[in-house]
Enzyme design. Structure first.
Site, PDB file in Angstrom:
ATOM      1  N   ASP A  63      53.318-111.455  -1.475  1.00  0.00           N
ATOM      2  CA  ASP A  63      53.797-110.738  -2.662  1.00  0.00           C
ATOM      3  C   ASP A  63      53.310-111.545  -3.865  1.00  0.00           C
ATOM      4  O   ASP A  63      54.091-112.196  -4.563  1.00  0.00           O
ATOM      5  CB  ASP A  63      55.327-110.612  -2.622  1.00  0.00           C
ATOM      6  CG  ASP A  63      55.819-109.549  -3.585  1.00  0.00           C
ATOM      7  OD1 ASP A  63      55.023-109.106  -4.421  1.00  0.00           O
ATOM      8  OD2 ASP A  63      57.001-109.163  -3.497  1.00  0.00           O
TER       9      ASP A  63
ATOM     10  N   ASP B  78      54.881-114.553  -9.437  1.00  0.00           N
ATOM     11  CA  ASP B  78      54.203-114.015  -8.248  1.00  0.00           C
ATOM     12  C   ASP B  78      52.797-114.560  -8.061  1.00  0.00           C
ATOM     13  O   ASP B  78      51.836-113.798  -7.879  1.00  0.00           O
ATOM     14  CB  ASP B  78      54.152-112.480  -8.312  1.00  0.00           C
ATOM     15  CG  ASP B  78      55.485-111.833  -7.954  1.00  0.00           C
ATOM     16  OD1 ASP B  78      56.322-112.479  -7.303  1.00  0.00           O
ATOM     17  OD2 ASP B  78      55.682-110.656  -8.341  1.00  0.00           O
TER      18      ASP B  78
ATOM     19  N   ASP C 183      52.235 -97.116  -5.036  1.00  0.00           N
ATOM     20  CA  ASP C 183      50.974 -97.874  -5.052  1.00  0.00           C
ATOM     21  C   ASP C 183      49.831 -97.067  -4.478  1.00  0.00           C
ATOM     22  O   ASP C 183      48.669 -97.336  -4.788  1.00  0.00           O
ATOM     23  CB  ASP C 183      51.069 -99.139  -4.173  1.00  0.00           C
ATOM     24  CG  ASP C 183      52.300 -99.966  -4.423  1.00  0.00           C
ATOM     25  OD1 ASP C 183      52.730-100.025  -5.584  1.00  0.00           O
ATOM     26  OD2 ASP C 183      52.831-100.536  -3.441  1.00  0.00           O
TER      27      ASP C 183
ATOM     28  N   GLU D   7      65.774-106.992   0.336  1.00  0.00           N
ATOM     29  CA  GLU D   7      65.132-108.167  -0.274  1.00  0.00           C
ATOM     30  C   GLU D   7      65.981-108.698  -1.432  1.00  0.00           C
ATOM     31  O   GLU D   7      66.111-108.042  -2.468  1.00  0.00           O
ATOM     32  CB  GLU D   7      63.739-107.771  -0.771  1.00  0.00           C
ATOM     33  CG  GLU D   7      62.961-108.941  -1.327  1.00  0.00           C
ATOM     34  CD  GLU D   7      61.523-108.574  -1.662  1.00  0.00           C
ATOM     35  OE1 GLU D   7      60.894-107.813  -0.895  1.00  0.00           O
ATOM     36  OE2 GLU D   7      61.032-109.044  -2.705  1.00  0.00           O
TER      37      GLU D   7
ATOM     38  N   HIS E  85      61.922-115.588  -5.488  1.00  0.00           N
ATOM     39  CA  HIS E  85      63.274-115.092  -5.729  1.00  0.00           C
ATOM     40  C   HIS E  85      64.308-116.176  -5.406  1.00  0.00           C
ATOM     41  O   HIS E  85      65.329-116.298  -6.086  1.00  0.00           O
ATOM     42  CB  HIS E  85      63.558-113.855  -4.881  1.00  0.00           C
ATOM     43  CG  HIS E  85      62.676-112.690  -5.200  1.00  0.00           C
ATOM     44  ND1 HIS E  85      62.778-111.485  -4.548  1.00  0.00           N
ATOM     45  CD2 HIS E  85      61.678-112.524  -6.098  1.00  0.00           C
ATOM     46  CE1 HIS E  85      61.881-110.643  -5.038  1.00  0.00           C
ATOM     47  NE2 HIS E  85      61.195-111.252  -5.963  1.00  0.00           N
TER      48      HIS E  85
ATOM     49  N   HIS F  61      54.314 -99.695  -1.488  1.00  0.00           N
ATOM     50  CA  HIS F  61      55.300 -98.752  -2.030  1.00  0.00           C
ATOM     51  C   HIS F  61      54.574 -97.423  -2.130  1.00  0.00           C
ATOM     52  O   HIS F  61      53.354 -97.400  -2.380  1.00  0.00           O
ATOM     53  CB  HIS F  61      55.734 -99.084  -3.452  1.00  0.00           C
ATOM     54  CG  HIS F  61      56.281-100.457  -3.683  1.00  0.00           C
ATOM     55  ND1 HIS F  61      55.483-101.567  -3.795  1.00  0.00           N
ATOM     56  CD2 HIS F  61      57.557-100.887  -3.888  1.00  0.00           C
ATOM     57  CE1 HIS F  61      56.253-102.631  -4.052  1.00  0.00           C
ATOM     58  NE2 HIS F  61      57.509-102.240  -4.104  1.00  0.00           N
TER      59      HIS F  61
ATOM     60  N   ASP G  57      59.360-115.136 -12.635  1.00  0.00           N
ATOM     61  CA  ASP G  57      58.823-114.571 -11.396  1.00  0.00           C
ATOM     62  C   ASP G  57      57.347-114.224 -11.582  1.00  0.00           C
ATOM     63  O   ASP G  57      56.994-113.069 -11.763  1.00  0.00           O
ATOM     64  CB  ASP G  57      59.637-113.326 -11.034  1.00  0.00           C
ATOM     65  CG  ASP G  57      59.328-112.832  -9.636  1.00  0.00           C
ATOM     66  OD1 ASP G  57      58.815-113.635  -8.827  1.00  0.00           O
ATOM     67  OD2 ASP G  57      59.583-111.655  -9.356  1.00  0.00           O
TER      68      ASP G  57
ATOM     69  N   ASP H  94      58.446-112.827   1.957  1.00  0.00           N
ATOM     70  CA  ASP H  94      57.461-112.570   0.914  1.00  0.00           C
ATOM     71  C   ASP H  94      57.030-113.936   0.401  1.00  0.00           C
ATOM     72  O   ASP H  94      57.840-114.693  -0.141  1.00  0.00           O
ATOM     73  CB  ASP H  94      58.066-111.733  -0.228  1.00  0.00           C
ATOM     74  CG  ASP H  94      57.894-110.239   0.012  1.00  0.00           C
ATOM     75  OD1 ASP H  94      57.458-109.864   1.114  1.00  0.00           O
ATOM     76  OD2 ASP H  94      58.198-109.460  -0.912  1.00  0.00           O
TER      77      ASP H  94
ATOM     78  N   GLU I 252      62.080-113.940  -0.314  1.00  0.00           N
ATOM     79  CA  GLU I 252      60.875-114.269  -1.099  1.00  0.00           C
ATOM     80  C   GLU I 252      60.999-115.652  -1.745  1.00  0.00           C
ATOM     81  O   GLU I 252      62.038-115.982  -2.335  1.00  0.00           O
ATOM     82  CB  GLU I 252      60.669-113.188  -2.166  1.00  0.00           C
ATOM     83  CG  GLU I 252      59.477-113.458  -3.064  1.00  0.00           C
ATOM     84  CD  GLU I 252      59.027-112.232  -3.840  1.00  0.00           C
ATOM     85  OE1 GLU I 252      59.142-111.101  -3.315  1.00  0.00           O
ATOM     86  OE2 GLU I 252      58.557-112.407  -4.974  1.00  0.00           O
TER      87      GLU I 252
HETATM   88  C1  XUL Z   1      59.746-107.684  -6.867  1.00  0.00           C
HETATM   89  C2  XUL Z   1      59.373-107.719  -5.448  1.00  0.00           C
HETATM   90  C3  XUL Z   1      58.929-106.442  -4.845  1.00  0.00           C
HETATM   91  C4  XUL Z   1      59.409-106.219  -3.453  1.00  0.00           C
HETATM   92  C5  XUL Z   1      59.100-104.852  -2.907  1.00  0.00           C
HETATM   93  O1  XUL Z   1      60.024-108.932  -7.407  1.00  0.00           O
HETATM   94  O2  XUL Z   1      59.386-108.760  -4.826  1.00  0.00           O
HETATM   95  O3  XUL Z   1      57.540-106.420  -4.894  1.00  0.00           O
HETATM   96  O4  XUL Z   1      58.860-107.152  -2.589  1.00  0.00           O
HETATM   97  O5  XUL Z   1      59.609-103.846  -3.685  1.00  0.00           O
HETATM   98 CO    CO Z   2      58.922-109.230  -2.856  1.00  0.00          CO
END
Ligand code: XUL
Ligand code: CO
Length: 435
Positions: A339, A309, A104, A232, A271, A101, A307, A296, A268
């Site tokens: 991710d 991650d 970042d 996404e 998600h 992004h 979430d 992702d 993802e």
């Molecule tokens: C948030 C997420 C983000 C997107 C990119 O849950 O997955 O990191 O992948 O904005």
């Molecule tokens: Co993501």
């Protein structure tokens, strides 16, 4: 001259399944050929700049734990140091892609113009590094959710000036992605949703989101960006109700605004689970609807159900996901973006390297198992056999008919169809031979 951040860690090599070296690949051999293609070209791994370099280790109860030499991230010199370290890590891992992004990679300025200036100069810096590096850009994206200006949405904000601000930000990010040779551009609608209907004009917000995405597609064509535009899906977080809830919801949205041929999806793992689906369901549905783009890869904590991650470490789960990816013909512009972030107690640079090694090995095992299942063919044969009745001319006449012809057929032939086993356990046992 290196930054020295990774100390004496050497380039990670493939040493095979018997290796006990914690910093070697045991399953990911980029040059191994699976179904006629190199593993690296199948998996197309990417490192996420936000988790690996920008995230400082905070949680709702405490702040930074990592204390990297480029923290705090409010200065161009430290942004360049962060980029130096990022490219050192890409090289150590031999990873073919990265993603960012804008927030970042550059420090926020005191005005949009200053933020843009910071962003463009760091893009130039990254562009120079890419001249000699072998790592390429899988996708760029805009952070339209962290800054307080976006708290009520970006494209769906009740304030039109925020819509404009979001548009200007995406313009810069899409153009920078194009400049760096990025293969996709991602939009995750972090604040595109609402907390309460009491203050929300849902219908207007959806129209604005549709218009915004159309502008992105128009601009892609205008600048000649050949990559894919990817949305996404994610439910619930951070807004209570997210407009891009899951694959099915996104597809309905794209259809409504006539964008289903111009936009694909970045799906993802975590998600999908949050939406009450499995990852493979979301992948299979996107492929069936013709909108599968990229993934992702991560996993959530199944106890907290949130979430989190985390890096993936469940081979059977990953196998079923890559099975759908391979059945969909594999990635074209897409890839496997991690991710995923370290746990906040994992302070050492070595943790960052080991996390990616483990994740890449798990994905390599999953892809190889999925390929073996496809080459074996038993699963697809069983599926085909279950639907074989539909391959007959008689079944075709049923689909070409109507309720009256169906009724006549049942009466004339005195049909009394008997249920057949779905054989789920037998098929699960079959899958377990491969994982
Ligand atoms: C948030 C997420 C983000 C997107 C990119 O849950 O997955 O990191 O992948 O904005
Ligand atoms: Co993501």
């Amino acid at each position: 001259m290196t930054t020295g951040f990774f100390g004496d860690i050497e380039r990670v090599r493939f040493e095979g399944p018997d290796s006990t070296n914690p910093l070697a690949y045991r399953h990911y051999d980029p040059d191994a050929v699976v179904m006629g293609k190199r593993l690296e070209d199948h998996l197309r791994f990417a490192v996420a700049w936000w988790h690996s370099f920008a995230w400082e280790g905070g949680d709702p109860f405490g702040g930074m734990t990592f204390e990297r030499p480029w923290h705090p991230q409010n200065d161009m010199g430290r942004a360049r140091l962060k980029a130096d370290v990022a490219f050192e890590m890409f090289d150590l891992l031999g990873v073919p892609y990265f993603c960012w992004h804008e927030a970042d990679i550059r420090p926020e300025g005191t005005s949009f113009a200053e933020s843009l200036h910071n962003f463009e100069s760091i893009i130039d810096y990254i562009g120079e590094k890419m001249q000699t590096a072998s790592t390429r850009l899988l996708w760029g994206t805009a952070n339209l959710f962290s800054h307080r200006r976006f708290m009520s949405g970006a494209a769906t904000n009740p304030d039109p000036d925020i819509f404009a601000y979001a548009g200007a930000t995406v313009k810069a990010c899409l153009e920078a992605t194009h400049r760096l040779g990025g293969e996709n551009y991602v939009l995750w609608g972090g604040r595109e949703g609402y907390e309460t209907l009491l203050n929300t004009d849902l219908s207007r917000e959806l129209d604005h989101l549709g218009r915004f995405l159309t502008m992105v597609v128009e601009h892609k064509h205008k600048i000649g960006f050949k990559g894919a535009i990817l949305v996404e899906p994610k439910p619930q977080e951070p807004s209570k109700h997210q407009y891009d809830f899951d694959v099915a919801t996104c597809y309905g949205f794209l259809k409504r605004y006539g964008l289903e041929n111009d936009v694909q999806l970045n799906i993802e793992q975590g998600h999908a689970i949050l939406a009450g689906h499995s990852f493979e369901h979301e992948l299979a549905l996107a492929a069936a609807l013709g909108v599968f783009g990229s993934i992702d890869m991560n996993r959530n904590d199944y106890q907290s159900g949130w979430d989190t991650d985390q890096f993936p470490n469940n081979v059977p789960e990953v196998t079923l996901a890559y099975y759908e990816v391979l059945k969909a013909g594999g990635f074209t512009t897409g890839g496997t973006n991690f991710d995923a972030k370290l746990r906040r107690q994992s302070l050492d640079p070595q943790d960052l390297i080991a996390a990616h090694i483990g994740a890449m090995d798990v994905c390599a095992r999953g892809l190889k198992s999925a390929a073996a299942m496809i080459e074996d063919g038993s699963l697809e044969a069983a599926r085909a056999e279950r639907y074989a009745g539909w391959d007959t001319p008689r079944a075709k006449t049923m689909l070409d008919g109507n309720l009256e012809t169906l009724s006549a057929m049942v009466l004339d032939e005195n049909l009394d169809p008997q249920p057949r086993s779905g054989r789920q356990e037998i098929l699960e046992n079959l899958v377990n031979r491969f994982v």
